[in-house]
Design an enzyme around this catalytic site. Structure first.
Site, PDB file in Angstrom:
ATOM      1  N   CYS A  39     -28.488  19.603  -7.714  1.00 14.08           N
ATOM      2  CA  CYS A  39     -28.913  19.554  -6.474  1.00 14.08           C
ATOM      3  C   CYS A  39     -28.339  18.512  -5.577  1.00 14.08           C
ATOM      4  O   CYS A  39     -27.082  17.935  -6.187  1.00 14.08           O
ATOM      5  CB  CYS A  39     -30.434  18.976  -6.344  1.00 14.08           C
ATOM      6  SG  CYS A  39     -31.699  19.735  -7.342  1.00 14.08           S
ATOM      7  N   ILE A  87     -10.229  31.685 -16.949  1.00 14.07           N
ATOM      8  CA  ILE A  87      -9.141  31.637 -16.101  1.00 14.07           C
ATOM      9  C   ILE A  87      -8.041  32.266 -16.754  1.00 14.07           C
ATOM     10  O   ILE A  87      -7.730  31.994 -17.776  1.00 14.07           O
ATOM     11  CB  ILE A  87      -9.223  30.575 -15.335  1.00 14.07           C
ATOM     12  CG1 ILE A  87     -10.194  30.205 -14.644  1.00 14.07           C
ATOM     13  CG2 ILE A  87      -7.843  30.540 -14.567  1.00 14.07           C
ATOM     14  CD1 ILE A  87     -10.403  28.788 -14.005  1.00 14.07           C
ATOM     15  N   ASP A 128     -37.939  18.726 -15.088  1.00 14.18           N
ATOM     16  CA  ASP A 128     -37.549  17.751 -15.962  1.00 14.18           C
ATOM     17  C   ASP A 128     -37.455  16.389 -15.390  1.00 14.18           C
ATOM     18  O   ASP A 128     -37.462  15.188 -15.806  1.00 14.18           O
ATOM     19  CB  ASP A 128     -36.128  18.046 -16.726  1.00 14.18           C
ATOM     20  CG  ASP A 128     -35.121  18.526 -15.498  1.00 14.18           C
ATOM     21  OD1 ASP A 128     -35.479  19.165 -14.504  1.00 14.18           O
ATOM     22  OD2 ASP A 128     -33.975  17.910 -15.429  1.00 14.18           O
TER      23      ASP A 128
END
Length: 653
Positions: free
Chosen positions: A2, A296, A102
């Site tokens: 977040c 990649i 959590d």
């Protein structure tokens, strides 16, 4: 994963903070596109914001999270592992939970243990906890700085946010760029705790800020709650080789298993290195269904590891997805976007490639990947670590090893290893030697200084950036340690957080709302690794020996026997298309007008640098010029971005 932001002004709470905190949150939507939450209390002078990327407790995990009984409010960025067990224990003790998230365990652990609650948190995190009863704001960052957190403090207020751009969205936060930090970014290595801006600081890894009130002023206490601890030389763990191998294997399996915990699918990043291949091998053995692996591939075979990664994917029946990255992808608008998200310069376009990969991963409906960062830091993986062991440990001194090391890393000369030995008295004082990892950047600094304008040099005065880096290290953690431990510690405290986990990690992953989980940086793993004898980490010139042995049966034989190969994008000079692509950025950001406006460089000197960049056939010299140009372009681009209020990605257009 977040974004968090907030303001605490207990004495003079601005009536417009409601508007300002929404502006701060808006700068973090890429970190949390699934929801926004706010907490305002004008009586306490607190405003907190949270932007959510929903991974655990999808239905009821909104933040801020409150504990009304204890008058606590939490906004958290990151993951706390082993939370189910902890929640079960706390519930059995009488604590009640309002979510299945959590993050909520931090509130209950704080109630139980006070400030020592951080010792019970396992994972990667940065969070703010407001204790209204005790009028105290606590800012915490994880042990390695995997998750970012910045702050600005005055005598009356504190402002914080996951990224600098969120702080700058508040009009009371100044945006004065630091000349000293510009110099550090030109030479790649930052002083821990600094940011590009004066008086905006990065909370150091393993630290917390306890902010309270004394009279009519803010009081601030900075506390280090964890640091990498290498034992005194000769006091490392005493076990047999097999016991070392089994301990490493067991601890890593537990770490990966914890990081597979999520309410959404979890994938793995996969390069051709031992670290990410080990992660994939362990994840594949734990998870019931095939693991998705993202790789990649570069358009230069000297730097491309996709074929080895494919061999690993086939060995463990993973579902591999290869993203092919070309010259045109690494420059232009993508280069500029990576600067905006990273909020700092970078010497190599690897971070841009990873930013493109994070978009590719989220486009394929994944929000979480497990990654391999941290293995080189703690298991002795870098060529510079081997070099210091060969030079400074009498048991390993050999010219043959030095010659082999230089030869096998020739393609990385100018960045990974210095072509000549240089030293600095501050490092000699603090460590007893100048670590090999910083020597290439000291040589970069030698070439940068003649490019700087007289005005810029006058503002710097007698400032010594190398000395500042050396003296930022805690000498008590270095005294009496083995040379390998000293080299690893000095890198961990500087380049791990400032480079690997920044523009090579969180910032370019979260640019596209992707949570990366570095399993090697579980502190149970790192504490075990730090206690391993040096000859168990590096043996007979073989780096990460114990890790290789622990993962031997999971790895293809070619990889088990392969020397460490730095994961790096091809520099601009290696291909005509890349040279042309970077020229577009040079024309835009290093024009005489831009150079004069920024005031960092002497116009003629910087012009001579890029005009003459093709004249030398020396790969080392050309690599170093590429490094300097990448940094110079980025510094000028950041002037464009951050002189606008608020800073937006559109400022780069």
């Amino acid at each position: 994963m977040c974004g968090i932001a907030g303001v605490w002004s207990p004495f003079r709470f601005d009536k417009n903070n409601d508007k300002y905190i929404h502006q701060m949150a808006a700068q973090l939507l890429h970190r949390g596109p699934d929801g926004r939450g706010f907490h305002f209390d004008t009586k306490d002078g607190i405003a907190m914001a949270h932007t959510r990327l929903s991974i655990i407790d999808l239905n009821s995990g909104e933040q801020p999270i409150h504990d009304s009984q204890a008058q606590l409010t939490l906004t958290a960025n990151g993951e706390f592992y082993d939370y189910k067990r902890i929640r079960g224990l706390l519930t059995a003790e009488g604590f009640s939970f309002s979510t299945k998230s959590d993050s909520e365990i931090a509130l209950k652990l704080y109630r139980k243990y006070g400030l020592s609650f951080v010792d019970h948190l396992r994972g990667e995190f940065a969070f703010a906890l407001f204790d209204a009863k005790n009028q105290q704001l606590i800012l915490v960052r994880d042990r390695f700085g995997i998750r970012p957190l910045f702050y600005h403090i005055t005598g009356e207020s504190v402002y914080y946010g996951s990224e600098i751009k969120s702080l700058l969205a508040h009009p009371h936060v100044p945006s004065d760029i630091s000349k000293k930090v510009q110099l550090h970014q030109m030479m790649q290595v930052m002083v821990p705790g600094d940011s590009l801006f004066e008086n905006i600081h990065a909370l150091k890894p393993g630290h917390m800020l306890i902010i309270g009130k004394v009279g009519d002023r803010i009081s601030v206490t900075e506390k280090c709650y964890w640091d990498a601890e290498f034992p005194l030389n000769g006091e490392h763990a005493v076990r047999s080789d097999q016991q070392h191998i089994e301990a490493v294997r067991e601890t890593l399996i537990e770490s990966v298993a914890l990081r597979l915990e999520a309410d959404v699918p979890v994938a793995c990043y996969l390069s051709g290195g031992i670290d990410s291949c080990s992660i994939l091998g362990m994840a594949s053995s734990i998870q019931q269904s095939p693991v998705k692996a993202f790789t990649i591939s570069f358009d230069d075979e000297r730097y491309d590891e996709a074929s080895i990664a494919t061999e690993m994917a086939e060995k463990c029946n993973a579902d591999q997805d290869i993203l092919r990255v070309s010259a045109s992808d690494l420059y232009g608008k993508n280069f500029e976007k990576a600067i905006w998200y990273s909020e700092r310069t970078f010497y190599n376009t690897l971070g841009i490639a990873k930013m493109l990969m994070s978009k590719h991963v989220t486009d394929n409906q994944f929000k979480v990947v497990i990654t391999g960062e941290g293995a080189d830091e703690f298991f002795g993986g870098y060529a510079a670590f081997k070099r210091d062991m060969f030079i400074h440990d009498p048991a390993y001194q050999t010219e043959t090893m030095e010659a082999l090391l230089q030869a096998s890393n020739r393609v990385f000369s100018g960045s990974v290893l210095a072509e000549k030995t240089v030293s600095h008295p501050a490092f000699e004082e603090v460590m007893g030697f100048t670590p090999s990892w910083i020597q290439p950047w000291m040589l970069v600094l030698e070439q940068v200084k003649p490019l700087l304008s007289d005005t810029f040099l006058d503002l710097l005065g007698e400032y010594d950036p190398i000395g500042a880096i050396a003296y930022s290290l805690d000498k008590s953690k270095l005294d009496g340690r083995h040379p390998l431990d000293k080299a690893q510690y000095s890198w961990i405290k500087t380049m791990l957080e400032g480079q690997i986990l920044n523009w090579g990690g969180d910032r370019v992953d979260m640019a596209n709302s992707l949570e990366s989980r570095p399993a090697f940086l579980d502190h149970h793993v790192t504490e075990l690794a730090a206690d391993l004898p040096p000859h168990v980490r590096i043996r007979n010139g073989v780096e990460k020996w114990v890790l290789r042995e622990a993962m031997k049966h999971l790895l293809p034989e070619v990889l088990y026997n392969r020397e460490k190969f730095a994961f790096m994008a091809p520099p601009a000079h290696t291909d005509q298309n890349k040279t042309q692509a970077i020229q577009g950025l040079i024309d835009k950001y290093l024009s005489p007008e831009r150079v004069m406006q920024a005031g960092i460089f002497n116009q003629q000197a910087i012009k001579n640098l890029y005009k003459n960049q093709d004249n030398s056939e020396d790969h080392t010299l050309k690599t170093r010029k590429d490094i300097i140009l990448n940094h110079a372009i980025a510094l000028h681009a950041m002037n464009d971005i951050f002189m606008s209020r608020p800073a937006t990605e559109e400022c780069l257009v």
